[in-house]
Enzyme design. Structure first.
Site, mmCIF file in Angstrom:
data_model
loop_
_atom_site.group_PDB
_atom_site.id
_atom_site.type_symbol
_atom_site.label_atom_id
_atom_site.label_comp_id
_atom_site.label_asym_id
_atom_site.label_seq_id
_atom_site.Cartn_x
_atom_site.Cartn_y
_atom_site.Cartn_z
ATOM 1 N N LYS A 1 0.830 -1.203 0.000
ATOM 2 C CA LYS A 1 0.000 0.000 0.000
ATOM 3 C C LYS A 1 0.866 1.255 0.000
ATOM 4 O O LYS A 1 0.533 2.255 -0.640
ATOM 5 C CB LYS A 1 -0.947 -0.013 1.200
ATOM 6 C CG LYS A 1 -2.072 -1.044 1.130
ATOM 7 C CD LYS A 1 -2.977 -0.940 2.338
ATOM 8 C CE LYS A 1 -4.210 -1.840 2.196
ATOM 9 N NZ LYS A 1 -3.881 -3.255 2.166
ATOM 10 N N GLU B 1 -3.197 6.785 7.758
ATOM 11 C CA GLU B 1 -3.949 7.708 6.908
ATOM 12 C C GLU B 1 -5.021 8.447 7.694
ATOM 13 O O GLU B 1 -5.545 7.934 8.695
ATOM 14 C CB GLU B 1 -4.647 6.943 5.770
ATOM 15 C CG GLU B 1 -3.708 6.389 4.734
ATOM 16 C CD GLU B 1 -4.470 5.703 3.611
ATOM 17 O OE1 GLU B 1 -3.859 5.487 2.560
ATOM 18 O OE2 GLU B 1 -5.655 5.386 3.786
ATOM 19 N N HIS C 1 -14.113 -2.925 8.509
ATOM 20 C CA HIS C 1 -13.410 -2.844 7.228
ATOM 21 C C HIS C 1 -13.497 -4.135 6.420
ATOM 22 O O HIS C 1 -12.815 -4.282 5.413
ATOM 23 C CB HIS C 1 -11.941 -2.443 7.425
ATOM 24 C CG HIS C 1 -11.752 -1.291 8.356
ATOM 25 N ND1 HIS C 1 -12.206 -0.026 8.047
ATOM 26 C CD2 HIS C 1 -11.210 -1.212 9.597
ATOM 27 C CE1 HIS C 1 -11.933 0.785 9.065
ATOM 28 N NE2 HIS C 1 -11.339 0.095 10.008
ATOM 29 N N ARG D 1 -5.589 -9.063 -8.029
ATOM 30 C CA ARG D 1 -6.167 -10.408 -8.034
ATOM 31 C C ARG D 1 -7.653 -10.296 -8.351
ATOM 32 O O ARG D 1 -8.193 -9.196 -8.469
ATOM 33 C CB ARG D 1 -5.996 -11.060 -6.658
ATOM 34 C CG ARG D 1 -6.551 -10.191 -5.530
ATOM 35 C CD ARG D 1 -6.495 -10.870 -4.187
ATOM 36 N NE ARG D 1 -6.724 -9.969 -3.074
ATOM 37 C CZ ARG D 1 -7.902 -9.538 -2.656
ATOM 38 N NH1 ARG D 1 -8.997 -9.919 -3.295
ATOM 39 N NH2 ARG D 1 -8.008 -8.732 -1.624
#
Length: 665
Positions: A116, A200, A235, A292
């Site tokens: 990421k 973040e 999440h 993927r």
């Protein structure tokens, strides 16, 4: 095209890949752990290879064992599914070294987007809007803490190599950062073998919108519209739909263009997903790219009429994309729900056990089939009757997907499909999913990624365990008669013959039963009487007539336990004894494991004083961490658990001597 492929995965995705391969005339090889010896994907494949013990790190995550299985069976290519090794560049390298085709993107794309942090840097250089945050290499906890303080709370800690909602922690205040960072790193290391994280700014009430992209080895890249994945818990996606509600043509084109450019920037090949966080004002930020196939790919297949696994196989074999961008069209609306073996009315605790009944054919009967067929119902499942749900893997066991003419049509059809596909044997989230589909927040497209978590805190009625209606209690008692009428039939029909105490999950009720002829009368504690006529039993289906109306229910009786499936709702009643108060489970002196799993953290030692609410031990099951907190002040007198050790559900992990002995039961 390949003659034989190996599927380096398990469960429903392995079964789904086998289905397309078989249609294309391609033989398949399954791999399995000791826990999956009787699994459905093993039964469906043409060949199967045992690769190790139950723990994924000793089987499904061991690259050498997967490669050896492919070579031993002569598989020319490997499909990684999703999760496990699907985004592992070392695995891709290993396939290349052995001359085996990896059905996925090249190593360079996995490397560029697999982290990421690196992906954020790449997108920043390409001018793609990013959420404010820290994506650097300095992983010193104190430095990360400083960065979070500078960004401003709330912040989200995310595993750089993560995916599937794993390795993520929301931090709402500075003093919680270090503890949540440690938990996030621990889960990241366990799930992905890499504890690198990024931090973040957390966008409140965001929507999660992703774009499906596809590239080939001839330089072609297309996007196959968007999916809205905003319905999440911790999440982890719960429900997905396509297209996204409220999506304008202009915004779709802008997001599609950005996704294609991102894929081209890394020379992407195969199926991939570019994920965005969408703000309430219409702005959107790049979040990550999954290199993927995604769990939610069926909704894209529904609205386009395409088979994305077939596209993967053709692209991996060197063929160009079957269609150009202008030839890909969107039709109708599709919704997918994920069936999890977890209890939504007990904090979504994962469940283990045996699948006692699973026959979803009724949900498929009479449904439309074919390319872009409105009303199509599809069920992707990795379970079968008699199969075991273990604590070693993700609790998702099936997906139900429908295609409707519009969103309202799809919602109605999916609710009906959930009613027609009951699962018996262990608790699951089917009733929760059905209620969610009917909730105003979903019907009005007001869901965002944190709403379900907010509901958990606020006591949303949707998350309150359903209580049986009076008829349900009576039907459970009648089921006992239908299963064993001779044992319950009285010598005299003049008097009530049998008195039972039925115990539900949260309450109990005394009932009296009187069979007479073809009728069975049941009297409840409040005096209400139900007269069941034409009571019959055949192959788990209880048929009955009441007030002139014939009905059916899926039912199972084992000893004194009755399980009733009324649509998507499953009730379990026990008859052998009065409702147990379960004093042992409530004893604050003994902390018991809520599930079967692995101890991943121990925060205390024998002799430590503890306060009520203090975290003591953490058990991990199905990739979910569950902390056991002290229920009273006291001193730790014994620990019956070791780090990384396996524990059984209900086993005592810690014992306390209470400071206030009056709290002892």
């Amino acid at each position: 095209m390949f003659d034989k492929i190996l599927i380096a995965n398990r469960g429903e995705i392995a079964c789904r890949v086998i289905k397309t391969a078989r249609r294309m005339g391609i033989k398949t090889v399954a791999v399995y752990s000791e826990a999956d010896a009787n699994a459905r994907h093993v039964r469906l494949a043409d060949e199967a290879v045992l690769i190790g013990p139950a723990a994924a790190r000793e089987s499904y995550l061991v690259i050498d064992k997967i490669i050896a299985a492919a070579k031993a069976t002569g598989a020319q290519a490997i499909h990684p599914g999703y999760g496990f090794l699907s985004e592992n560049e070392d695995f891709c390298h290993a396939c290349e070294r052995e001359g085996i085709v990896f059905i996925g993107p090249p190593v360079s794309a996995i490397r560029a987007m697999g982290s990421k942090s690196e992906a954020k840097k790449l997108m920043e250089a390409a001018g793609v809007p990013l959420t404010p945050g820290y994506h650097g290499d300095d992983q010193e906890p104190s430095y990360l803490h400083q960065q979070a303080d500078a960004i401003g709370y709330p912040v989200l800690i995310k595993a750089a190599a993560g995916g599937g909602g794993k390795g993520m922690r929301l931090v709402e205040k500075s003093e919680d950062f270090i503890d949540l960072l440690a938990s996030c790193k621990r889960e990241a290391s366990s799930s992905f073998g890499d504890d690198h994280v990024l931090v973040e700014k957390y966008i409140t009430k965001p929507r999660h919108i992703e774009i499906q992209v596809f590239g080939d080895t001839h330089g072609n890249v297309v996007y196959l519209f968007e999916r809205d994945c905003s319905v999440q818990r911790r999440h982890q996606k719960v429900l997905e739909e396509a297209p996204a509600p409220g999506m304008t043509l202009e915004r779709r084109a802008a997001m599609g263009k950005a996704a294609v450019e991102a894929a081209k920037a890394v020379g992407y090949v195969g199926a991939g997903t570019v994920e965005f966080i969408a703000n309430q004002d219409g702005s959107f930020y790049f979040m990550e790219m999954n290199t993927r196939l995604q769990v939610e790919h069926p909704v894209t297949e529904m609205i386009t009429g395409l088979d994305l696994v077939e596209w993967q196989l053709r692209v991996a074999a060197g063929e160009p994309l079957p269609l150009a961008q202008e030839d890909i069209h969107l039709s109708g609306h599709a919704i997918e729900v994920r069936l999890y073996t977890e209890d939504p009315y007990d904090g979504f605790a994962p469940q283990t056990g045996t699948v006692q009944f699973w026959r979803p054919e009724r949900a498929l009967a009479g449904r439309a089939k074919g390319q872009c067929a409105f009303g199509e119902v599809r069920i992707d499942a990795g379970i079968h009757e008699g199969g075991q749900i273990s604590p070693y893997y993700d609790p998702m066991v099936a997906k139900l997907i429908v295609h409707g003419r519009n969103r309202q049509d799809a919602i109605r059809r999916l609710m009906a499909a959930l009613d027609d596909a009951p699962l018996l044997g262990l608790r699951h989230n089917a009733r929760f999913l059905r209620d969610l589909l009917d909730h105003p927040a979903f019907r009005e497209a007001r869901m965002h990624t944190t709403l379900i978590d907010q509901w958990l805190q606020d006591g949303e009625p949707l998350l309150q365990r359903p209580r049986p209606e009076t008829l349900t209690w009576a039907l459970a008692a009648a089921a006992l008669v239908a299963q064993a009428p001779s044992a319950l039939r009285p010598d005299s029909v003049a008097a009530w013959s049998t008195t039972l105490t039925l115990a539900g999950t949260t309450e109990s009720q005394a009932v009296r039963i009187r069979p007479h002829g073809a009728q069975v009368s049941v009297q409840l504690a409040d005096g209400t009487v139900f007269a069941f006529e034409q009571l019959g039993w055949h192959d788990h289906r209880l048929s009955y007539q009441i007030d002139g109306v014939q009905r059916q229910a899926i039912c199972q009786v084992q000893g004194g336990q009755v399980t009733l499936a009324l649509g998507a709702t499953v009730f379990v009643f026990d008859e052998k004894s009065p409702f147990p108060q379960n004093h042992q489970a409530l004893d604050p002196r003994k902390l018991r494991s809520p599930v079967a799993g692995t101890v991943c953290a121990i925060a205390v030692a024998v002799g430590d004083p503890v306060k009520a609410g203090q975290p003591l031990l953490c058990v991990e099951a199905m990739k979910m961490e569950m902390w056991l907190n002290a229920r009273a002040d006291g001193i730790v007198t014994a620990l019956h658990a070791s780090l990384k050790g396996s524990v059984a559900a209900g086993s005592v992990l810690a014992e306390l001597a209470l400071t206030n002995e009056e709290t002892n039961p």
